[in-house]
Design a protein around this motif. Structure first.
Motif, PDB file in Angstrom:
ATOM      1  N   PHE A  36      31.795 -40.287 -48.840  1.00  0.00           N
ATOM      2  CA  PHE A  36      31.184 -41.308 -49.686  1.00  0.00           C
ATOM      3  C   PHE A  36      31.365 -42.687 -49.072  1.00  0.00           C
ATOM      4  O   PHE A  36      32.201 -42.884 -48.183  1.00  0.00           O
ATOM      5  CB  PHE A  36      31.774 -41.262 -51.100  1.00  0.00           C
ATOM      6  N   LEU A  37      30.568 -43.626 -49.554  1.00  0.00           N
ATOM      7  CA  LEU A  37      30.692 -45.028 -49.174  1.00  0.00           C
ATOM      8  C   LEU A  37      31.386 -45.789 -50.293  1.00  0.00           C
ATOM      9  O   LEU A  37      31.148 -45.505 -51.475  1.00  0.00           O
ATOM     10  CB  LEU A  37      29.318 -45.658 -48.944  1.00  0.00           C
ATOM     11  N   VAL A  38      32.234 -46.738 -49.910  1.00  0.00           N
ATOM     12  CA  VAL A  38      32.835 -47.670 -50.862  1.00  0.00           C
ATOM     13  C   VAL A  38      32.428 -49.062 -50.405  1.00  0.00           C
ATOM     14  O   VAL A  38      32.806 -49.505 -49.313  1.00  0.00           O
ATOM     15  CB  VAL A  38      34.370 -47.568 -50.904  1.00  0.00           C
ATOM     16  N   ILE A  39      31.640 -49.729 -51.235  1.00  0.00           N
ATOM     17  CA  ILE A  39      31.162 -51.073 -50.932  1.00  0.00           C
ATOM     18  C   ILE A  39      31.907 -52.025 -51.859  1.00  0.00           C
ATOM     19  O   ILE A  39      31.831 -51.902 -53.087  1.00  0.00           O
ATOM     20  CB  ILE A  39      29.641 -51.165 -51.145  1.00  0.00           C
ATOM     21  N   SER A  40      32.648 -52.957 -51.283  1.00  0.00           N
ATOM     22  CA  SER A  40      33.492 -53.870 -52.059  1.00  0.00           C
ATOM     23  C   SER A  40      33.093 -55.308 -51.815  1.00  0.00           C
ATOM     24  O   SER A  40      32.843 -55.706 -50.674  1.00  0.00           O
ATOM     25  CB  SER A  40      34.962 -53.698 -51.659  1.00  0.00           C
ATOM     26  N   GLN A  41      33.049 -56.093 -52.902  1.00  0.00           N
ATOM     27  CA  GLN A  41      32.763 -57.527 -52.809  1.00  0.00           C
ATOM     28  C   GLN A  41      33.705 -58.278 -53.729  1.00  0.00           C
ATOM     29  O   GLN A  41      33.677 -58.013 -54.936  1.00  0.00           O
ATOM     30  CB  GLN A  41      31.322 -57.817 -53.202  1.00  0.00           C
ATOM     31  N   PRO A  42      34.557 -59.174 -53.231  1.00  0.00           N
ATOM     32  CA  PRO A  42      34.857 -59.398 -51.816  1.00  0.00           C
ATOM     33  C   PRO A  42      35.690 -58.240 -51.257  1.00  0.00           C
ATOM     34  O   PRO A  42      35.921 -57.256 -51.952  1.00  0.00           O
ATOM     35  CB  PRO A  42      35.659 -60.700 -51.834  1.00  0.00           C
ATOM     36  N   ASN A  43      36.157 -58.399 -50.036  1.00  0.00           N
ATOM     37  CA  ASN A  43      36.997 -57.408 -49.380  1.00  0.00           C
ATOM     38  C   ASN A  43      38.240 -57.135 -50.242  1.00  0.00           C
ATOM     39  O   ASN A  43      38.750 -58.038 -50.900  1.00  0.00           O
ATOM     40  CB  ASN A  43      37.411 -57.941 -47.999  1.00  0.00           C
ATOM     41  N   THR A  44      38.716 -55.904 -50.234  1.00  0.00           N
ATOM     42  CA  THR A  44      39.868 -55.530 -51.077  1.00  0.00           C
ATOM     43  C   THR A  44      41.225 -55.714 -50.403  1.00  0.00           C
ATOM     44  O   THR A  44      42.251 -55.434 -51.022  1.00  0.00           O
ATOM     45  CB  THR A  44      39.745 -54.058 -51.520  1.00  0.00           C
ATOM     46  N   LYS A  45      41.250 -56.181 -49.172  1.00  0.00           N
ATOM     47  CA  LYS A  45      42.550 -56.357 -48.502  1.00  0.00           C
ATOM     48  C   LYS A  45      43.420 -57.325 -49.309  1.00  0.00           C
ATOM     49  O   LYS A  45      43.027 -58.443 -49.622  1.00  0.00           O
ATOM     50  CB  LYS A  45      42.352 -56.880 -47.076  1.00  0.00           C
ATOM     51  N   GLY A  46      44.630 -56.854 -49.686  1.00  0.00           N
ATOM     52  CA  GLY A  46      45.565 -57.665 -50.451  1.00  0.00           C
ATOM     53  C   GLY A  46      45.176 -57.808 -51.916  1.00  0.00           C
ATOM     54  O   GLY A  46      45.751 -58.623 -52.633  1.00  0.00           O
ATOM     55  N   ASP A  47      44.231 -57.004 -52.378  1.00  0.00           N
ATOM     56  CA  ASP A  47      43.713 -57.129 -53.749  1.00  0.00           C
ATOM     57  C   ASP A  47      43.870 -55.831 -54.532  1.00  0.00           C
ATOM     58  O   ASP A  47      43.165 -55.580 -55.480  1.00  0.00           O
ATOM     59  CB  ASP A  47      42.219 -57.536 -53.685  1.00  0.00           C
ATOM     60  N   ARG A  48      44.804 -55.000 -54.157  1.00  0.00           N
ATOM     61  CA  ARG A  48      44.993 -53.692 -54.800  1.00  0.00           C
ATOM     62  C   ARG A  48      46.297 -53.684 -55.592  1.00  0.00           C
ATOM     63  O   ARG A  48      47.356 -53.960 -55.053  1.00  0.00           O
ATOM     64  CB  ARG A  48      45.012 -52.599 -53.730  1.00  0.00           C
ATOM     65  N   ILE A  49      46.198 -53.355 -56.880  1.00  0.00           N
ATOM     66  CA  ILE A  49      47.365 -53.283 -57.758  1.00  0.00           C
ATOM     67  C   ILE A  49      47.508 -51.844 -58.254  1.00  0.00           C
ATOM     68  O   ILE A  49      46.585 -51.309 -58.888  1.00  0.00           O
ATOM     69  CB  ILE A  49      47.200 -54.225 -58.981  1.00  0.00           C
ATOM     70  N   ALA A  50      48.630 -51.215 -57.959  1.00  0.00           N
ATOM     71  CA  ALA A  50      48.883 -49.830 -58.384  1.00  0.00           C
ATOM     72  C   ALA A  50      49.081 -49.768 -59.898  1.00  0.00           C
ATOM     73  O   ALA A  50      49.650 -50.683 -60.500  1.00  0.00           O
ATOM     74  CB  ALA A  50      50.102 -49.264 -57.673  1.00  0.00           C
ATOM     75  N   VAL A  51      48.589 -48.685 -60.500  1.00  0.00           N
ATOM     76  CA  VAL A  51      48.717 -48.443 -61.939  1.00  0.00           C
ATOM     77  C   VAL A  51      49.303 -47.067 -62.123  1.00  0.00           C
ATOM     78  O   VAL A  51      48.889 -46.114 -61.460  1.00  0.00           O
ATOM     79  CB  VAL A  51      47.326 -48.507 -62.635  1.00  0.00           C
ATOM     80  N   GLU A  52      50.256 -46.932 -63.015  1.00  0.00           N
ATOM     81  CA  GLU A  52      50.840 -45.610 -63.281  1.00  0.00           C
ATOM     82  C   GLU A  52      50.116 -44.910 -64.390  1.00  0.00           C
ATOM     83  O   GLU A  52      49.460 -45.418 -65.199  1.00  0.00           O
ATOM     84  CB  GLU A  52      52.315 -45.755 -63.621  1.00  0.00           C
TER      85      GLU A  52
END
Length: 112
Positions: free
Chosen positions: A96-112
């Motif tokens: 699959f393709l994942v298209i992100s706007q803006p880039n997700t670098k440093g923008d990911r928060i883990a959820v339990e």
């Protein structure tokens, strides 16, 4: 020209692959492959919205607690701050393709 053959490749999770087709501050496009029975960690992005588009196989994606099953050539948008998680619950790999706007670098928060 860019393709899986010449794009930056990385391995993530449980033997999953990613190829960075576009990697700019305002946007990223990643081609991903997940073997049967794999999943990613549940998370959200503070700023980025994402669009997942299935190239082959059947993807299960949970968005805000709701499960969706996507087949080849189907997609779904995930808005910023929506918890989500992709699963491959099938017996075949998915791409699959994942298209992100803006880039997700440093923008990911883990959820339990």
């Amino acid at each position: 020209m860019i393709s899986k053959k010449n794009a930056e490749h990385y391995v993530w999770g449980q033997q999953c692959d990613g190829w960075r087709l576009v990697n700019e501050a305002g946007q990223s496009i990643i081609h991903e492959r997940m073997p049967a029975g794999t999943s990613e960690m549940r998370h959200y992005h503070v700023f980025a919205k994402q669009f997942f588009f299935v190239l082959s196989g059947v993807m299960t994606i949970e968005v805000n607690g709701e499960l969706h099953t996507l087949s080849m050539h189907e997609g779904i948008e995930v808005k910023a701050k929506q918890p989500h998680q992709v699963f491959n619950r099938s017996n075949e790999e998915i791409e699959f393709l994942v298209i992100s706007q803006p880039n997700t670098k440093g923008d990911r928060i883990a959820v339990e």
